[in-house]
Design a protein around this motif. Structure first.
Motif, PDB file in Angstrom:
ATOM      1  N   GLN A  35       0.833  -1.194   0.000  1.00  0.00           N
ATOM      2  CA  GLN A  35       0.000   0.000   0.000  1.00  0.00           C
ATOM      3  C   GLN A  35       0.876   1.256   0.000  1.00  0.00           C
ATOM      4  O   GLN A  35       1.959   1.273   0.576  1.00  0.00           O
ATOM      5  CB  GLN A  35      -0.920   0.007   1.216  1.00  0.00           C
ATOM      6  CG  GLN A  35      -1.981  -1.083   1.163  1.00  0.00           C
ATOM      7  CD  GLN A  35      -2.941  -1.007   2.341  1.00  0.00           C
ATOM      8  OE1 GLN A  35      -2.536  -0.710   3.461  1.00  0.00           O
ATOM      9  NE2 GLN A  35      -4.205  -1.265   2.081  1.00  0.00           N
ATOM     10  N   VAL A  36       0.350   2.306  -0.642  1.00  0.00           N
ATOM     11  CA  VAL A  36       1.117   3.535  -0.850  1.00  0.00           C
ATOM     12  C   VAL A  36       0.267   4.731  -0.454  1.00  0.00           C
ATOM     13  O   VAL A  36      -0.909   4.830  -0.819  1.00  0.00           O
ATOM     14  CB  VAL A  36       1.544   3.679  -2.321  1.00  0.00           C
ATOM     15  CG1 VAL A  36       2.332   4.977  -2.522  1.00  0.00           C
ATOM     16  CG2 VAL A  36       2.373   2.482  -2.770  1.00  0.00           C
ATOM     17  N   LEU A  37       0.891   5.656   0.267  1.00  0.00           N
ATOM     18  CA  LEU A  37       0.244   6.885   0.709  1.00  0.00           C
ATOM     19  C   LEU A  37       1.038   8.065   0.141  1.00  0.00           C
ATOM     20  O   LEU A  37       2.241   8.171   0.356  1.00  0.00           O
ATOM     21  CB  LEU A  37       0.235   6.927   2.235  1.00  0.00           C
ATOM     22  CG  LEU A  37      -0.599   7.971   2.963  1.00  0.00           C
ATOM     23  CD1 LEU A  37      -2.054   7.925   2.540  1.00  0.00           C
ATOM     24  CD2 LEU A  37      -0.467   7.772   4.467  1.00  0.00           C
ATOM     25  N   LEU A  38       0.338   8.947  -0.599  1.00  0.00           N
ATOM     26  CA  LEU A  38       0.951  10.134  -1.188  1.00  0.00           C
ATOM     27  C   LEU A  38       0.318  11.363  -0.544  1.00  0.00           C
ATOM     28  O   LEU A  38      -0.906  11.521  -0.586  1.00  0.00           O
ATOM     29  CB  LEU A  38       0.724  10.177  -2.702  1.00  0.00           C
ATOM     30  CG  LEU A  38       1.156   8.947  -3.514  1.00  0.00           C
ATOM     31  CD1 LEU A  38       0.807   9.127  -4.988  1.00  0.00           C
ATOM     32  CD2 LEU A  38       2.640   8.670  -3.349  1.00  0.00           C
ATOM     33  N   LEU A  39       1.148  12.242   0.020  1.00  0.00           N
ATOM     34  CA  LEU A  39       0.629  13.389   0.754  1.00  0.00           C
ATOM     35  C   LEU A  39       1.335  14.673   0.328  1.00  0.00           C
ATOM     36  O   LEU A  39       2.558  14.736   0.316  1.00  0.00           O
ATOM     37  CB  LEU A  39       0.818  13.186   2.267  1.00  0.00           C
ATOM     38  CG  LEU A  39       0.263  11.882   2.838  1.00  0.00           C
ATOM     39  CD1 LEU A  39       1.413  11.021   3.345  1.00  0.00           C
ATOM     40  CD2 LEU A  39      -0.720  12.124   3.943  1.00  0.00           C
TER      41      LEU A  39
END
Length: 255
Positions: A158-162
């Motif tokens: 899973q990947v989180l881009l902020l």
């Protein structure tokens, strides 16, 4: 995980990014730094699939991002843009619950996840409030809870881009939000976060990418990137680099 290889983005007749390589890996927070106009938000837009790339490859788990179906991709990749807003007076827990739409986990499980995501974003006390009654900083924490709920609790793949998640927050919540992001990574997720505060980047990021004029000027650990010469070259800022007296990471002091 998520990789942009030799990525270039053009808007109109201008190249905003040129030949950029970025690889996000499990368990790691990658911080993106650079002055205004360096291409940071464009990079995030390209890696999320929102902006088309003119050249290069964008891969999620070794598969082109655009080959993933929408729901499939949403269960692996969540994005918090620089500004998020709603014009409807939803309750806060309903806004956070929107992050569960790609899943079929059931109402009771979703309720538990929404509560946990609100707690991670230090927004649990806002759960029954109308979203429209919140301050800008409170709304920002609610949207962070929403993207955390989308991937909760975080796992490999899973990947989180902020994009500047701390921009509207007071100092306490800047640290609490970045701590929640670190916890997501420690569970196996991969994170890309755009930051302006060099000291926050030094404390919470495993690797840093220094952008200028649409190109990667320097990439590496905080110790490798946060040096006086490249910071002067990119930001035009004279700094002293010291060590944090307790944690040992670089501490940047403007001259």
């Amino acid at each position: 995980m998520l990789s942009l290889l030799k990525g270039s983005v053009r808007r109109g007749t201008s190249d905003i990014l040129t030949g950029v390589d970025v690889k996000l890996v499990p368990g790691e927070v990658l911080g993106v730094l650079g002055p205004n106009g360096a291409g940071k938000s464009t990079l995030l837009g390209a890696m999320s699939g929102e902006l088309p790339i003119r050249a290069g490859e964008l891969l999620l788990q070794q598969k082109p991002l655009h080959d993933w179906s929408g729901p499939e991709r949403a269960r692996c990749l969540a994005v918090l843009p620089q500004s998020s807003s709603l014009s409807f007076g939803f309750r806060v827990d309903e806004v956070v619950g929107l992050g569960r739409l790609p899943h079929d986990s059931g109402l009771e499980a979703d309720r538990v996840i929404v509560s946990a995501a609100l707690h991670a974003a230090d927004a649990q006390h806002l759960a029954q409030r109308s979203y429209l009654s919140l301050s800008g900083g409170e709304q920002q924490r609610v949207h962070l809870a929403r993207v955390l709920a989308q991937l909760w609790p975080g796992r490999t793949g899973q990947v989180l881009l902020l994009d500047e998640p701390t921009g509207m927050l007071d100092p306490l919540h800047q640290h609490s939000i970045l701590y929640a992001i670190r916890q997501f990574a420690e569970l196996g997720g991969a994170v890309l976060v755009i930051l302006h505060d060099l000291n926050l980047a030094a404390r919470y990021c495993d690797r840093l990418l220094l952008l200028a004029d649409g190109c990667v000027r320097l990439a590496g650990t905080p110790e490798q990137v946060l040096q006086a010469e490249p910071l002067k070259s990119v930001f035009g800022l004279d700094v002293l680099i010291q060590r944090h007296p307790e944690r040992g990471h670089p501490l940047i002091i403007a001259r």
